[in-house]
Design a protein around this motif. Structure first.
Motif, PDB file in Angstrom:
ATOM      1  N   LEU A 260       6.994  -7.743  13.545  1.00  0.00           N
ATOM      2  CA  LEU A 260       7.066  -7.262  12.174  1.00  0.00           C
ATOM      3  C   LEU A 260       6.989  -5.736  12.139  1.00  0.00           C
ATOM      4  CD1 LEU A 260       7.153  -8.362   9.255  1.00  0.00           C
ATOM      5  CD2 LEU A 260       4.647  -8.244   9.246  1.00  0.00           C
ATOM      6  N   ALA A 261       7.916  -5.118  11.401  1.00  0.00           N
ATOM      7  CA  ALA A 261       7.938  -3.663  11.269  1.00  0.00           C
ATOM      8  C   ALA A 261       7.100  -3.258  10.061  1.00  0.00           C
ATOM      9  CB  ALA A 261       9.379  -3.172  11.108  1.00  0.00           C
ATOM     10  N   LEU A 262       5.968  -2.604  10.313  1.00  0.00           N
ATOM     11  CA  LEU A 262       5.079  -2.164   9.229  1.00  0.00           C
ATOM     12  C   LEU A 262       5.137  -0.643   9.154  1.00  0.00           C
ATOM     13  CD1 LEU A 262       1.989  -4.459   9.928  1.00  0.00           C
ATOM     14  CD2 LEU A 262       3.726  -4.734   8.140  1.00  0.00           C
ATOM     15  N   PRO A 263       5.787  -0.100   8.129  1.00  0.00           N
ATOM     16  CA  PRO A 263       5.862   1.355   8.007  1.00  0.00           C
ATOM     17  C   PRO A 263       4.466   1.972   7.887  1.00  0.00           C
ATOM     18  CG  PRO A 263       7.375   0.267   6.484  1.00  0.00           C
ATOM     19  CD  PRO A 263       6.473  -0.788   7.042  1.00  0.00           C
ATOM     20  N   ARG A 264       4.354   3.209   8.272  1.00  0.00           N
ATOM     21  CA  ARG A 264       3.082   3.922   8.207  1.00  0.00           C
ATOM     22  C   ARG A 264       2.553   3.966   6.770  1.00  0.00           C
ATOM     23  NH1 ARG A 264       2.252  10.208  10.236  1.00  0.00           N
ATOM     24  NH2 ARG A 264      -0.027  10.322   9.891  1.00  0.00           N
ATOM     25  N   ASP A 265       1.243   3.801   6.644  1.00  0.00           N
ATOM     26  CA  ASP A 265       0.560   3.861   5.345  1.00  0.00           C
ATOM     27  C   ASP A 265       1.046   2.783   4.376  1.00  0.00           C
ATOM     28  OD1 ASP A 265      -0.850   6.098   6.250  1.00  0.00           O
ATOM     29  OD2 ASP A 265       0.707   7.463   5.537  1.00  0.00           O
ATOM     30  N   SER A 266       1.399   1.630   4.884  1.00  0.00           N
ATOM     31  CA  SER A 266       1.803   0.524   4.007  1.00  0.00           C
ATOM     32  C   SER A 266       0.589  -0.016   3.263  1.00  0.00           C
ATOM     33  CB  SER A 266       2.426  -0.610   4.833  1.00  0.00           C
ATOM     34  OG  SER A 266       3.621  -0.203   5.432  1.00  0.00           O
ATOM     35  N   SER A 267       0.781  -0.360   2.006  1.00  0.00           N
ATOM     36  CA  SER A 267      -0.301  -0.935   1.217  1.00  0.00           C
ATOM     37  C   SER A 267      -0.590  -2.357   1.681  1.00  0.00           C
ATOM     38  CB  SER A 267       0.063  -0.940  -0.267  1.00  0.00           C
ATOM     39  OG  SER A 267       1.119  -1.855  -0.493  1.00  0.00           O
ATOM     40  N   ASP A 268      -1.777  -2.839   1.367  1.00  0.00           N
ATOM     41  CA  ASP A 268      -2.122  -4.211   1.711  1.00  0.00           C
ATOM     42  C   ASP A 268      -1.169  -5.194   1.052  1.00  0.00           C
ATOM     43  OD1 ASP A 268      -4.228  -3.289   3.219  1.00  0.00           O
ATOM     44  OD2 ASP A 268      -5.754  -3.676   1.696  1.00  0.00           O
ATOM     45  N   ALA A 269      -0.770  -4.882  -0.191  1.00  0.00           N
ATOM     46  CA  ALA A 269       0.138  -5.773  -0.922  1.00  0.00           C
ATOM     47  C   ALA A 269       1.492  -5.845  -0.228  1.00  0.00           C
ATOM     48  CB  ALA A 269       0.311  -5.292  -2.361  1.00  0.00           C
ATOM     49  N   PHE A 270       1.980  -4.712   0.274  1.00  0.00           N
ATOM     50  CA  PHE A 270       3.281  -4.700   0.942  1.00  0.00           C
ATOM     51  C   PHE A 270       3.202  -5.429   2.281  1.00  0.00           C
ATOM     52  CE2 PHE A 270       6.556  -2.296   3.517  1.00  0.00           C
ATOM     53  CZ  PHE A 270       7.631  -2.983   2.982  1.00  0.00           C
ATOM     54  N   VAL A 271       2.133  -5.199   3.017  1.00  0.00           N
ATOM     55  CA  VAL A 271       1.947  -5.912   4.283  1.00  0.00           C
ATOM     56  C   VAL A 271       1.921  -7.417   4.038  1.00  0.00           C
ATOM     57  CG1 VAL A 271       0.352  -6.360   6.184  1.00  0.00           C
ATOM     58  CG2 VAL A 271       0.751  -4.015   5.419  1.00  0.00           C
ATOM     59  N   ASP A 272       1.249  -7.841   2.977  1.00  0.00           N
ATOM     60  CA  ASP A 272       1.184  -9.264   2.641  1.00  0.00           C
ATOM     61  C   ASP A 272       2.566  -9.796   2.282  1.00  0.00           C
ATOM     62  OD1 ASP A 272      -0.508 -11.682   2.003  1.00  0.00           O
ATOM     63  OD2 ASP A 272       0.412 -11.352   0.035  1.00  0.00           O
ATOM     64  N   THR A 273       3.354  -8.984   1.570  1.00  0.00           N
ATOM     65  CA  THR A 273       4.717  -9.392   1.208  1.00  0.00           C
ATOM     66  C   THR A 273       5.557  -9.660   2.456  1.00  0.00           C
ATOM     67  OG1 THR A 273       4.708  -8.177  -0.889  1.00  0.00           O
ATOM     68  CG2 THR A 273       6.862  -8.673   0.066  1.00  0.00           C
ATOM     69  N   LEU A 274       5.467  -8.778   3.423  1.00  0.00           N
ATOM     70  CA  LEU A 274       6.255  -8.944   4.643  1.00  0.00           C
ATOM     71  C   LEU A 274       5.759 -10.130   5.471  1.00  0.00           C
ATOM     72  CD1 LEU A 274       6.702  -5.247   5.863  1.00  0.00           C
ATOM     73  CD2 LEU A 274       8.299  -6.624   4.541  1.00  0.00           C
ATOM     74  N   LEU A 311      10.662 -10.294  -2.027  1.00  0.00           N
ATOM     75  CA  LEU A 311      10.774  -9.432  -0.854  1.00  0.00           C
ATOM     76  C   LEU A 311      11.423  -8.106  -1.218  1.00  0.00           C
ATOM     77  CD1 LEU A 311      10.651  -8.888   2.205  1.00  0.00           C
ATOM     78  CD2 LEU A 311      12.839 -10.110   2.403  1.00  0.00           C
ATOM     79  N   LEU A 312      12.542  -8.141  -1.935  1.00  0.00           N
ATOM     80  CA  LEU A 312      13.221  -6.911  -2.328  1.00  0.00           C
ATOM     81  C   LEU A 312      12.356  -6.074  -3.257  1.00  0.00           C
ATOM     82  CD1 LEU A 312      16.882  -8.172  -2.932  1.00  0.00           C
ATOM     83  CD2 LEU A 312      15.983  -6.937  -0.944  1.00  0.00           C
ATOM     84  N   ALA A 313      11.634  -6.735  -4.156  1.00  0.00           N
ATOM     85  CA  ALA A 313      10.742  -6.000  -5.062  1.00  0.00           C
ATOM     86  C   ALA A 313       9.652  -5.285  -4.271  1.00  0.00           C
ATOM     87  CB  ALA A 313      10.122  -6.958  -6.082  1.00  0.00           C
ATOM     88  N   GLY A 314       9.108  -5.945  -3.235  1.00  0.00           N
ATOM     89  CA  GLY A 314       8.096  -5.319  -2.399  1.00  0.00           C
ATOM     90  C   GLY A 314       8.648  -4.132  -1.627  1.00  0.00           C
ATOM     91  N   LEU A 315       9.861  -4.261  -1.106  1.00  0.00           N
ATOM     92  CA  LEU A 315      10.500  -3.163  -0.389  1.00  0.00           C
ATOM     93  C   LEU A 315      10.767  -1.982  -1.330  1.00  0.00           C
ATOM     94  CD1 LEU A 315      12.995  -5.298   1.709  1.00  0.00           C
ATOM     95  CD2 LEU A 315      11.190  -3.855   2.677  1.00  0.00           C
ATOM     96  N   ASP A 316      11.224  -2.273  -2.542  1.00  0.00           N
ATOM     97  CA  ASP A 316      11.463  -1.218  -3.535  1.00  0.00           C
ATOM     98  C   ASP A 316      10.169  -0.492  -3.888  1.00  0.00           C
ATOM     99  OD1 ASP A 316      14.224  -1.500  -3.824  1.00  0.00           O
ATOM    100  OD2 ASP A 316      14.033  -3.049  -5.369  1.00  0.00           O
ATOM    101  N   ALA A 317       9.103  -1.264  -4.130  1.00  0.00           N
ATOM    102  CA  ALA A 317       7.826  -0.666  -4.515  1.00  0.00           C
ATOM    103  C   ALA A 317       7.285   0.232  -3.404  1.00  0.00           C
ATOM    104  CB  ALA A 317       6.820  -1.767  -4.856  1.00  0.00           C
ATOM    105  N   ASP A 318       7.415  -0.232  -2.149  1.00  0.00           N
ATOM    106  CA  ASP A 318       6.954   0.575  -1.019  1.00  0.00           C
ATOM    107  C   ASP A 318       7.757   1.860  -0.913  1.00  0.00           C
ATOM    108  OD1 ASP A 318       5.515   0.852   1.696  1.00  0.00           O
ATOM    109  OD2 ASP A 318       7.644   0.997   2.224  1.00  0.00           O
ATOM    110  N   ALA A 319       9.077   1.791  -1.099  1.00  0.00           N
ATOM    111  CA  ALA A 319       9.917   2.965  -1.005  1.00  0.00           C
ATOM    112  C   ALA A 319       9.567   3.972  -2.093  1.00  0.00           C
ATOM    113  CB  ALA A 319      11.385   2.566  -1.102  1.00  0.00           C
ATOM    114  N   GLN A 320       9.332   3.484  -3.315  1.00  0.00           N
ATOM    115  CA  GLN A 320       8.995   4.379  -4.431  1.00  0.00           C
ATOM    116  C   GLN A 320       7.633   5.033  -4.217  1.00  0.00           C
ATOM    117  OE1 GLN A 320       9.412   2.092  -8.041  1.00  0.00           O
ATOM    118  NE2 GLN A 320      11.537   1.535  -7.556  1.00  0.00           N
TER     119      GLN A 320
END
Length: 325
Positions: A260-274, A311-320
């Motif tokens: 699993l690719a976890l970008p740096r400083d990912s939120s707990d919510a985003f990690v859970d989404t992935l 999944l897409l919503a989580g990726l969008d939120a992380d990017a923003q």
């Protein structure tokens, strides 16, 4: 030899574009539900004929030869039974049925999945489809791939759709989330065959069948890319194998993916989404074909399922959240 009074289970001409190919390879294209060894055995025993004869598997075809298959009868305990499994039908008439398959539904019975499949559901929906090869299924989606597919309801429609798939006139478009950030779209032209060691997997191999996948970037994220893929050919696991081959495997693909690719400083919510997206991120979004009876070109779309949207919503939120970093 089959009785002459019986209607063939499959009948279609070998497409002209197959001219020069070995017969066994042409038959594998026309009848992708069956292994090449099984097709060769049927050719030997006369269940499968070409222009009424049984030429050698290595014979070169000219195109236009008439292929007829009389499926050998199965014992009663091998027949697929009807099961009341819900189907999300998008379109249906007397010749075809178009449906939106959920992730998790297996196409037809096999090792480890004796029942509870799409084939069981189709026979329950229309018992006459039990007489068709695979209850009319002409192309497959992997168990954990969601989306749109077409099923034939008559022998004539089945033969025409299989021939159209072989001639590449059926248009299939997918959406996927790949691991890694793509710089641009492109295409993969690499033959696909069974893995030489793990026979449950496919692999890019020089000995494989031609396979071409086009892909286009929809959105780039911090460590992933949302892409649209278009198939020229329809090999088993094709998109999954091809994107892994160019080092952009699908998110959640336990067979061809990577950690699993976890970008740096990912939120707990985003990690859970992935981590909770537990299938390959692949959805068959659009299908277009020429109707086997009317000749009219028709197309349909299947909306992204809820898990894909989350999944897409989580990726969008992380990017923003990291846009200014």
């Amino acid at each position: 030899m089959p009785a002459s009074s019986r209607e063939p289970d499959f009948e279609a001409p070998i497409p002209d574009e197959f001219a020069g190919r070995r017969l066994d390879r042409a038959l594998a294209e026309l009848l992708p539900d069956y292994s090449r060894s099984r097709l060769q055995a049927w050719l030997v025993d006369g269940a499968l004929t070409v222009d009424g004869g049984t030429p050698a598997a290595k014979t070169k075809v000219a195109g236009g030869e008439q292929v007829r298959l009389f499926l050998p009868s199965e014992p009663d305990d091998a027949r697929v039974v009807a099961e009341p499994i819900a189907l999300n039908i998008i379109y249906e008439d007397d010749a075809i049925l178009v449906l939106d398959k959920p992730a998790g539904l297996v196409m037809h019975p096999g090792a480890g999945n004796p029942d509870g499949t799409l084939q069981n559901a189709l026979i329950n929906h229309d018992e006459s489809m039990a007489a068709l090869p695979r209850a009319g299924i002409v192309h497959r989606l992997d168990k954990d791939t969601s989306g749109i597919l077409v099923v034939a309801k008559t022998f004539a429609a089945h033969a025409k759709l299989v021939a159209d798939l072989a001639e590449r006139t059926v248009k299939r478009e997918y959406e996927a989330v790949a691991v890694g950030v793509m710089t641009a779209g492109g295409h993969v032209d690499a033959p696909v065959d069974r893995h030489p060691v793990d026979r449950k997997r496919m692999a890019v191999r020089d000995t494989g069948r031609e396979a071409v996948t086009h892909y286009r970037v929809i959105t780039r994220y911090r460590a992933h890319t949302h892409v649209r893929c278009r198939l020229e050919t329809g090999r088993t696991h094709q998109i999954r194998v091809h994107l892994a081959h160019i080092r952009y495997p699908l998110l959640g693909d336990a067979t061809y993916g990577r950690r699993l690719a976890l970008p740096r400083d990912s939120s707990d919510a985003f990690v859970d989404t992935l981590r909770t997206f537990r299938r390959q991120a692949l959805h068959a979004r659009k299908l277009g074909l020429t109707h086997p009876v009317t000749g009219e070109y028709m197309s349909w779309e299947a909306p992204r399922p809820d898990d894909f949207e989350r999944l897409l919503a989580g990726l969008d939120a992380d990017a923003q959240a990291h846009a200014d970093n």
